[in-house]
Write a protein that holds these residues in place. Structure first.
Motif, PDB file in Angstrom:
ATOM      1  N   VAL A 274     -34.214 -23.803 -70.050  1.00  0.00           N
ATOM      2  CA  VAL A 274     -33.391 -22.692 -69.560  1.00  0.00           C
ATOM      3  C   VAL A 274     -34.292 -21.805 -68.708  1.00  0.00           C
ATOM      4  CG1 VAL A 274     -31.715 -22.632 -71.475  1.00  0.00           C
ATOM      5  CG2 VAL A 274     -33.897 -21.408 -71.694  1.00  0.00           C
ATOM      6  N   THR A 275     -33.705 -20.850 -68.002  1.00  0.00           N
ATOM      7  CA  THR A 275     -34.518 -19.895 -67.256  1.00  0.00           C
ATOM      8  C   THR A 275     -34.979 -18.807 -68.214  1.00  0.00           C
ATOM      9  OG1 THR A 275     -33.257 -20.306 -65.232  1.00  0.00           O
ATOM     10  CG2 THR A 275     -34.581 -18.299 -65.315  1.00  0.00           C
ATOM     11  N   ILE A 276     -36.287 -18.734 -68.419  1.00  0.00           N
ATOM     12  CA  ILE A 276     -36.837 -17.788 -69.386  1.00  0.00           C
ATOM     13  C   ILE A 276     -37.078 -16.442 -68.711  1.00  0.00           C
ATOM     14  CG2 ILE A 276     -37.869 -19.603 -70.787  1.00  0.00           C
ATOM     15  CD1 ILE A 276     -40.564 -18.962 -69.510  1.00  0.00           C
ATOM     16  N   PRO A 277     -37.156 -15.345 -69.501  1.00  0.00           N
ATOM     17  CA  PRO A 277     -37.350 -14.016 -68.901  1.00  0.00           C
ATOM     18  C   PRO A 277     -38.690 -13.882 -68.201  1.00  0.00           C
ATOM     19  CG  PRO A 277     -37.228 -13.887 -71.318  1.00  0.00           C
ATOM     20  CD  PRO A 277     -36.993 -15.297 -70.945  1.00  0.00           C
ATOM     21  N   SER A 278     -38.687 -13.062 -67.157  1.00  0.00           N
ATOM     22  CA  SER A 278     -39.881 -12.836 -66.344  1.00  0.00           C
ATOM     23  C   SER A 278     -40.409 -11.431 -66.591  1.00  0.00           C
ATOM     24  CB  SER A 278     -39.528 -13.011 -64.865  1.00  0.00           C
ATOM     25  OG  SER A 278     -40.603 -12.671 -64.033  1.00  0.00           O
ATOM     26  N   VAL A 279     -41.690 -11.332 -66.898  1.00  0.00           N
ATOM     27  CA  VAL A 279     -42.350 -10.038 -67.080  1.00  0.00           C
ATOM     28  C   VAL A 279     -43.417  -9.895 -66.003  1.00  0.00           C
ATOM     29  CG1 VAL A 279     -43.705  -8.575 -68.633  1.00  0.00           C
ATOM     30  CG2 VAL A 279     -41.938 -10.080 -69.565  1.00  0.00           C
ATOM     31  N   PRO A 280     -43.253  -8.934 -65.074  1.00  0.00           N
ATOM     32  CA  PRO A 280     -44.268  -8.749 -64.025  1.00  0.00           C
ATOM     33  C   PRO A 280     -45.648  -8.508 -64.622  1.00  0.00           C
ATOM     34  CG  PRO A 280     -42.273  -7.515 -63.505  1.00  0.00           C
ATOM     35  CD  PRO A 280     -42.104  -8.027 -64.903  1.00  0.00           C
ATOM     36  N   PRO A 281     -46.707  -8.900 -63.917  1.00  0.00           N
ATOM     37  CA  PRO A 281     -48.069  -8.805 -64.465  1.00  0.00           C
ATOM     38  C   PRO A 281     -48.469  -7.406 -64.916  1.00  0.00           C
ATOM     39  CG  PRO A 281     -48.054 -10.119 -62.459  1.00  0.00           C
ATOM     40  CD  PRO A 281     -46.685  -9.534 -62.586  1.00  0.00           C
ATOM     41  N   SER A 282     -47.947  -6.374 -64.254  1.00  0.00           N
ATOM     42  CA  SER A 282     -48.346  -5.005 -64.586  1.00  0.00           C
ATOM     43  C   SER A 282     -47.569  -4.429 -65.769  1.00  0.00           C
ATOM     44  CB  SER A 282     -48.136  -4.090 -63.378  1.00  0.00           C
ATOM     45  OG  SER A 282     -46.757  -4.040 -63.037  1.00  0.00           O
ATOM     46  N   MET A 283     -46.612  -5.189 -66.308  1.00  0.00           N
ATOM     47  CA  MET A 283     -45.703  -4.637 -67.313  1.00  0.00           C
ATOM     48  C   MET A 283     -45.858  -5.301 -68.674  1.00  0.00           C
ATOM     49  SD  MET A 283     -42.087  -4.011 -65.349  1.00  0.00           S
ATOM     50  CE  MET A 283     -41.992  -3.083 -63.825  1.00  0.00           C
ATOM     51  N   THR A 284     -45.442  -4.562 -69.701  1.00  0.00           N
ATOM     52  CA  THR A 284     -45.321  -5.079 -71.062  1.00  0.00           C
ATOM     53  C   THR A 284     -43.896  -4.851 -71.522  1.00  0.00           C
ATOM     54  OG1 THR A 284     -47.625  -4.524 -71.558  1.00  0.00           O
ATOM     55  CG2 THR A 284     -46.157  -4.906 -73.435  1.00  0.00           C
ATOM     56  N   GLN A 289     -34.661  -7.777 -76.875  1.00  0.00           N
ATOM     57  CA  GLN A 289     -33.898  -9.015 -76.930  1.00  0.00           C
ATOM     58  C   GLN A 289     -34.681 -10.074 -76.159  1.00  0.00           C
ATOM     59  OE1 GLN A 289     -31.277  -9.180 -78.759  1.00  0.00           O
ATOM     60  NE2 GLN A 289     -30.695  -7.027 -78.958  1.00  0.00           N
ATOM     61  N   TYR A 290     -34.466 -11.345 -76.536  1.00  0.00           N
ATOM     62  CA  TYR A 290     -35.019 -12.443 -75.749  1.00  0.00           C
ATOM     63  C   TYR A 290     -33.843 -13.161 -75.110  1.00  0.00           C
ATOM     64  CZ  TYR A 290     -38.188 -16.037 -74.121  1.00  0.00           C
ATOM     65  OH  TYR A 290     -38.932 -16.870 -73.310  1.00  0.00           O
ATOM     66  N   CYS A 291     -33.606 -12.866 -73.825  1.00  0.00           N
ATOM     67  CA  CYS A 291     -32.428 -13.366 -73.120  1.00  0.00           C
ATOM     68  C   CYS A 291     -32.829 -14.420 -72.095  1.00  0.00           C
ATOM     69  CB  CYS A 291     -31.690 -12.226 -72.430  1.00  0.00           C
ATOM     70  SG  CYS A 291     -30.981 -11.041 -73.589  1.00  0.00           S
ATOM     71  N   VAL A 292     -32.085 -15.512 -72.083  1.00  0.00           N
ATOM     72  CA  VAL A 292     -32.336 -16.613 -71.166  1.00  0.00           C
ATOM     73  C   VAL A 292     -31.077 -16.880 -70.353  1.00  0.00           C
ATOM     74  CG1 VAL A 292     -34.056 -17.634 -72.710  1.00  0.00           C
ATOM     75  CG2 VAL A 292     -31.660 -18.366 -72.862  1.00  0.00           C
ATOM     76  N   LEU A 293     -31.237 -17.652 -69.271  1.00  0.00           N
ATOM     77  CA  LEU A 293     -30.104 -18.019 -68.428  1.00  0.00           C
ATOM     78  C   LEU A 293     -29.865 -19.516 -68.508  1.00  0.00           C
ATOM     79  CD1 LEU A 293     -30.830 -15.950 -65.195  1.00  0.00           C
ATOM     80  CD2 LEU A 293     -28.929 -15.583 -66.784  1.00  0.00           C
ATOM     81  N   ALA A 294     -28.623 -19.904 -68.800  1.00  0.00           N
ATOM     82  CA  ALA A 294     -28.205 -21.294 -68.693  1.00  0.00           C
ATOM     83  C   ALA A 294     -27.906 -21.603 -67.232  1.00  0.00           C
ATOM     84  CB  ALA A 294     -26.974 -21.529 -69.559  1.00  0.00           C
ATOM     85  N   GLU A 295     -27.635 -22.868 -66.937  1.00  0.00           N
ATOM     86  CA  GLU A 295     -27.339 -23.254 -65.557  1.00  0.00           C
ATOM     87  C   GLU A 295     -25.968 -22.768 -65.111  1.00  0.00           C
ATOM     88  OE1 GLU A 295     -27.755 -27.459 -65.512  1.00  0.00           O
ATOM     89  OE2 GLU A 295     -29.920 -27.423 -65.876  1.00  0.00           O
TER      90      GLU A 295
END
Length: 372
Positions: A274-284, A289-295
């Motif tokens: 699935v498409t997993i969440p993206s955390v920019p390098p400068s952020m925590t 929630q752990y939210c993903v995207l299906a197709e």
């Protein structure tokens, strides 16, 4: 498997929780007792701001913030269309008009570029005087404050940070709760820092705003409770909840570290499925929630059904963007107005998350998704 395992957390810190509760029962100051002031100071220190003000819940926190900034009828507030209803509800409750800018699909937060474009084309005569922006630190990830704070300053707009899900997150060295003119948070039990009922707080660097917030949360109090300088609210944080939160705050740094480990295990196991969440390098992220995207919507249905058959709960945050909510029909929102938020709503689903989620349970979930 629990979606959020509050019982495991209680078992881990039960002695301290009971000790704190017993102390309140012993002194009997159940409204604005000493634990409230102690908690406000501890929360402000954690966020890195001078002033913390407790209140009854996260929705009230947003309303109080808007009132403290004199936002009401005839005004407009820009926010995200992809959030819990309370974000826009607070705007409506003070009589202002909510308007929206689309989100960034990678982070689910308001897109700074879209926000800038929406500010530029705003028409005061049509939509009301644009007075403020409410950002939302969705699912635990702070919004793009490196771009949004200067943008608001350049246009003379107040910035309210809705950190109801973001408490514990950070951008560089700055914690969620430290951005904008006023920041708000919620202590709903499922939040990263939650109490055993309802609770909320506001944070600001402005002493005058903090004083007004303290007045507004208690019926517009002046010199004493029988001196009312404006119409306010009954929105105090209970002493018992403050006592519980003090004990939970002590455990919070370790829980935040555990949340990062849980998120990393998910990322390693789910990447490519699935498409997993993206955390920019400068952020925590605080990983509320752990939210993903299906197709697609059908793909989401197949995956969530397979997880349900394996006894694994899921949730959908949020199945309908705010501009399409029936309660906001008078605003004239239409399908297609905010295509990125609408796309996310059709494909997103959330997995069990929390600092006490065990690797064996994550492995079982990942295996069930692979099989599906």
């Amino acid at each position: 498997m629990q979606f959020i395992d509050l019982k495991a957390q209680f078992e881990a810190i039960e002695p301290g929780i009971r000790r704190r509760i017993d102390q309140v029962l012993a002194h009997g100051h159940f409204i604005l007792g000493p634990e409230v002031a102690e908690l406000e100071a501890a929360l402000a220190e954690y966020c890195g701001v001078p002033h913390g003000v407790g209140c009854a819940n996260g929705t009230d926190a947003l309303v109080l913030a808007l009132r403290a900034l004199d936002i009401g009828a005839g005004d407009a507030v820009l926010t995200t269309p992809f959030s819990f209803f309370a974000t826009v509800e607070a705007i409506m409750l003070v009589g202002a008009r909510p308007i929206f800018a689309d989100i960034d699909l990678a982070t689910f937060n308001i897109d700074a570029g879209q926000l800038s474009a929406r500010i530029e084309r705003h028409d005061d005569s049509r939509d009301g005087r644009l007075k403020a922006v409410i950002t939302v630190d969705l699912f635990g990830l702070p919004a793009d404050y490196d771009r949004i704070e200067p943008l608001c300053a350049a246009h003379g707009l107040a910035l309210i940070e809705d950190a109801a899900q973001g408490f514990g997150g950070a951008v560089g060295g700055r914690k969620a709760g430290s951005f904008g003119t006023i920041a708000t948070t919620s202590f709903f039990p499922a939040k990263p820092l939650g109490c055993y009922g309802d609770g909320g707080a506001l944070f600001t660097r402005d002493a005058a705003i903090a004083q007004r917030l303290r007045s507004l949360r208690m019926h517009g109090r002046g010199q004493d409770k029988y001196d009312n300088v404006e119409v306010g609210y009954n929105s105090r944080l209970d002493t018992l909840q403050a006592a519980i939160l003090l004990e939970k705050l002590a455990a919070f740094p370790n829980e935040m570290a555990a949340r990062q480990e849980v998120a990393q295990r998910y990322g390693d196991g789910l990447d490519g499925l699935v498409t997993i969440p993206s955390v920019p390098p400068s952020m925590t992220s605080s990983w509320a929630q752990y939210c993903v995207l299906a197709e697609s919507g059908k793909h989401r249905e197949r995956l969530t059904s397979a997880l349900a058959s394996a006894g694994i709960p899921t949730a959908i945050y949020y199945a309908r963007p705010l501009h399409l909510q029936p309660a906001l029909a008078d605003l004239g929102g239409q399908l297609g107005d905010f295509p990125v938020a609408e796309d996310a709503a059709g494909r997103i689903f959330s997995l069990p998350m929390g600092p006490y989620l065990q690797p064996v349970d994550q492995d079982r979930l990942i295996a069930a998704l692979k099989a599906a």
